[in-house]
Write an enzyme that holds these catalytic residues in place. Structure first.
Site, PDB file in Angstrom:
ATOM      1  N   GLY A   1      31.408  38.395  39.077  1.00 42.12           N
ATOM      2  CA  GLY A   1      30.605  39.144  40.068  1.00 42.12           C
ATOM      3  C   GLY A   1      31.501  39.610  41.305  1.00 42.12           C
ATOM      4  O   GLY A   1      32.606  39.934  40.697  1.00 42.12           O
ATOM      5  N   ALA A   2      30.845  39.940  42.362  1.00 45.89           N
ATOM      6  CA  ALA A   2      31.658  40.592  43.586  1.00 45.89           C
ATOM      7  C   ALA A   2      32.165  41.904  42.637  1.00 45.89           C
ATOM      8  O   ALA A   2      33.484  42.505  42.662  1.00 45.89           O
ATOM      9  CB  ALA A   2      32.926  39.873  43.787  1.00 45.89           C
ATOM     10  N   LEU A   3      31.268  42.623  42.200  1.00 46.72           N
ATOM     11  CA  LEU A   3      31.537  43.833  41.468  1.00 46.72           C
ATOM     12  C   LEU A   3      32.219  44.923  42.270  1.00 46.72           C
ATOM     13  O   LEU A   3      31.630  45.072  43.409  1.00 46.72           O
ATOM     14  CB  LEU A   3      30.414  44.366  40.580  1.00 46.72           C
ATOM     15  CG  LEU A   3      29.756  43.471  39.635  1.00 46.72           C
ATOM     16  CD1 LEU A   3      28.525  44.289  38.883  1.00 46.72           C
ATOM     17  CD2 LEU A   3      30.557  42.718  38.663  1.00 46.72           C
TER      18      LEU A   3
ATOM     19  N   HIS B   1      35.152  47.183  37.830  1.00 48.35           N
ATOM     20  CA  HIS B   1      34.018  46.640  36.875  1.00 48.35           C
ATOM     21  C   HIS B   1      32.972  47.776  36.216  1.00 48.35           C
ATOM     22  O   HIS B   1      32.619  47.737  35.182  1.00 48.35           O
ATOM     23  CB  HIS B   1      33.090  45.580  37.455  1.00 48.35           C
ATOM     24  CG  HIS B   1      33.919  44.375  37.940  1.00 48.35           C
ATOM     25  ND1 HIS B   1      34.120  44.303  39.360  1.00 48.35           N
ATOM     26  CD2 HIS B   1      34.441  43.409  37.207  1.00 48.35           C
ATOM     27  CE1 HIS B   1      34.848  42.868  39.093  1.00 48.35           C
ATOM     28  NE2 HIS B   1      34.952  42.514  38.055  1.00 48.35           N
TER      29      HIS B   1
ATOM     30  N   GLY C   1      39.443  44.467  31.353  1.00 48.02           N
ATOM     31  CA  GLY C   1      40.495  45.444  32.263  1.00 48.02           C
ATOM     32  C   GLY C   1      42.038  45.038  32.070  1.00 48.02           C
ATOM     33  O   GLY C   1      42.087  43.783  31.787  1.00 48.02           O
ATOM     34  N   GLU C   2      42.864  45.843  31.891  1.00 48.51           N
ATOM     35  CA  GLU C   2      44.005  45.470  31.529  1.00 48.51           C
ATOM     36  C   GLU C   2      44.886  45.230  32.722  1.00 48.51           C
ATOM     37  O   GLU C   2      45.912  44.671  32.816  1.00 48.51           O
ATOM     38  CB  GLU C   2      45.063  46.887  31.311  1.00 48.51           C
ATOM     39  CG  GLU C   2      44.667  47.469  29.743  1.00 48.51           C
ATOM     40  CD  GLU C   2      45.448  48.614  29.458  1.00 48.51           C
ATOM     41  OE1 GLU C   2      46.330  49.335  30.074  1.00 48.51           O
ATOM     42  OE2 GLU C   2      45.605  48.654  28.156  1.00 48.51           O
ATOM     43  N   LYS C   3      44.157  45.111  33.942  1.00 52.84           N
ATOM     44  CA  LYS C   3      45.128  44.384  35.234  1.00 52.84           C
ATOM     45  C   LYS C   3      45.148  42.844  34.927  1.00 52.84           C
ATOM     46  O   LYS C   3      46.323  42.300  35.192  1.00 52.84           O
ATOM     47  CB  LYS C   3      43.988  44.466  36.468  1.00 52.84           C
ATOM     48  CG  LYS C   3      44.617  43.545  37.536  1.00 52.84           C
ATOM     49  CD  LYS C   3      43.759  43.867  38.999  1.00 52.84           C
ATOM     50  CE  LYS C   3      42.601  42.735  38.759  1.00 52.84           C
ATOM     51  NZ  LYS C   3      43.087  41.290  39.027  1.00 52.84           N
ATOM     52  N   ASP C   4      44.179  42.233  34.263  1.00 52.07           N
ATOM     53  CA  ASP C   4      44.538  40.936  33.606  1.00 52.07           C
ATOM     54  C   ASP C   4      45.116  41.008  32.038  1.00 52.07           C
ATOM     55  O   ASP C   4      44.363  40.751  31.063  1.00 52.07           O
ATOM     56  CB  ASP C   4      43.163  40.013  33.619  1.00 52.07           C
ATOM     57  CG  ASP C   4      42.803  39.826  34.948  1.00 52.07           C
ATOM     58  OD1 ASP C   4      43.390  39.077  35.685  1.00 52.07           O
ATOM     59  OD2 ASP C   4      41.829  40.423  35.502  1.00 52.07           O
TER      60      ASP C   4
ATOM     61  N   ARG D   1      39.106  40.041  44.755  1.00 53.17           N
ATOM     62  CA  ARG D   1      39.772  39.225  46.098  1.00 53.17           C
ATOM     63  C   ARG D   1      40.092  40.343  47.146  1.00 53.17           C
ATOM     64  O   ARG D   1      40.453  39.756  48.067  1.00 53.17           O
ATOM     65  CB  ARG D   1      40.918  38.545  45.510  1.00 53.17           C
ATOM     66  CG  ARG D   1      40.618  37.131  44.552  1.00 53.17           C
ATOM     67  CD  ARG D   1      41.715  36.349  44.247  1.00 53.17           C
ATOM     68  NE  ARG D   1      41.692  35.274  43.646  1.00 53.17           N
ATOM     69  CZ  ARG D   1      41.195  34.995  42.272  1.00 53.17           C
ATOM     70  NH1 ARG D   1      41.104  36.042  41.528  1.00 53.17           N
ATOM     71  NH2 ARG D   1      41.037  33.949  41.893  1.00 53.17           N
TER      72      ARG D   1
END
EC number: 6.3.2.1
Length: 283
Positions: free
Chosen positions: A31-33, A37, A150-153, A190
């Site tokens: 969530g917190a899209l 996302h 996503g590639e951030k993670d 965040r």
């Protein structure tokens, strides 16, 4: 838009789609899209007939109880954002903790061939057991043809690919490029918690990564790492937790560069009490 809070409900809906031979993509979220996302959802819709979006703040992947409490929850706003993409082709699965964990909110134990012990695994005990637990359950409930991350993670992405390989799950894992704010800061739920001064300072993370990439062309990995550490030592607001240059496939920290090997730089930084991660391909 169909919203399901119980797994037996969404399972019935998905069985009906499968009976029509429709393809299904999955975008797991907490969530917190944000636009990152939404980019995943758009990619999933471009590749599949229907897309399931899960919205679930998974307690077992938080090693910090305070972080779990403070994690932003914006369900109504999330639904409105998803409606801007499609009101007919998106299914939302927003379960309770009991629906997912059936009264036993603990992680399974996984082995990811050592991927879980690098970087984030060194600083967040049990994190990837929690990630593996929720992702495996989502795959079992939703049975997607394709799932998008996503590639951030990036470490998480590699671990999920390993999960699918080890359990012989019949789906494709698709990594999507990091979505960034205009400042270069990697988009994250965040980010909404960043105080103004820290939000203004945070783009320094990506700026440093880009310069590190330039240095990597002519300097050793150790020299680049030392340079990055000095940049953050001199910074008033941002505190470096780690900067690591690793092989993309194994996530092992590089000791000496070799030809025909893909390398990526990974970073974790504290902006006040908010932990931000990012990475960049180096070659």
């Amino acid at each position: 838009m169909k919203i399901f809070s119980e797994k037996h409900q969404i399972t019935q809906a998905i069985d009906a789609l499968k009976a029509e031979k429709l393809t299904l993509g999955l975008v797991p979220t907490m969530g917190a899209l944000h636009d990152g996302h939404l980019a995943l959802v758009k990619q999933a819709l471009a590749n599949n007939d229907k897309v399931a979006v899960s919205i679930f703040v998974n307690p077992t992947q938080f090693d910090n109880a305070d972080d779990l409490v403070k994690y932003p929850r914006t369900f109504e706003q999330d639904i409105e954002l998803l409606k801007t993409i499609s009101e007919t082709d998106i299914l939302v699965y927003a379960p309770t903790i009991d629906d997912v964990y059936e009264g036993n909110t603990v992680s399974e134990k996984f082995e990811f061939d050592g991927l879980e012990f690098e970087m984030e695994g060194k600083f967040r005990q049990g994190h990837f057991d929690g990630v593996g637990t929720i992702v495996k359950r989502l795959f079992e409930i939703i049975k997607p043809d394709n799932a998008y991350f996503g590639e951030k993670d990036f470490q998480q992405l590699q671990i999920i690919k390993k999960l699918v390989e080890k359990y012989n799950m019949p789906l494709n894992i698709i990594g999507c490029p990091i979505h960034r704010e205009a400042s270069g800061l990697a988009m994250s739920s965040r980010n909404t918690r960043l105080k103004s001064a820290y939000k203004n300072a945070a783009p320094f993370i990506y700026k440093t990564l880009k310069t590190a990439k330039l240095h990597f062309g002519t300097k050793s990995a150790a020299k680049v790492s030392q340079w990055v550490e000095k940049q953050f030592e001199a910074h008033d607001l941002l505190r470096l937790e780690y900067f690591i240059i690793a092989e993309e496939s194994t996530l092992k920290t590089v000791k000496r560069k070799t030809n025909n090997t893909k390398y990526r730089a990974f970073i974790a930084v504290y902006a006040d009490d908010i932990r931000l991660i990012d990475n960049i391909a180096l070659n």
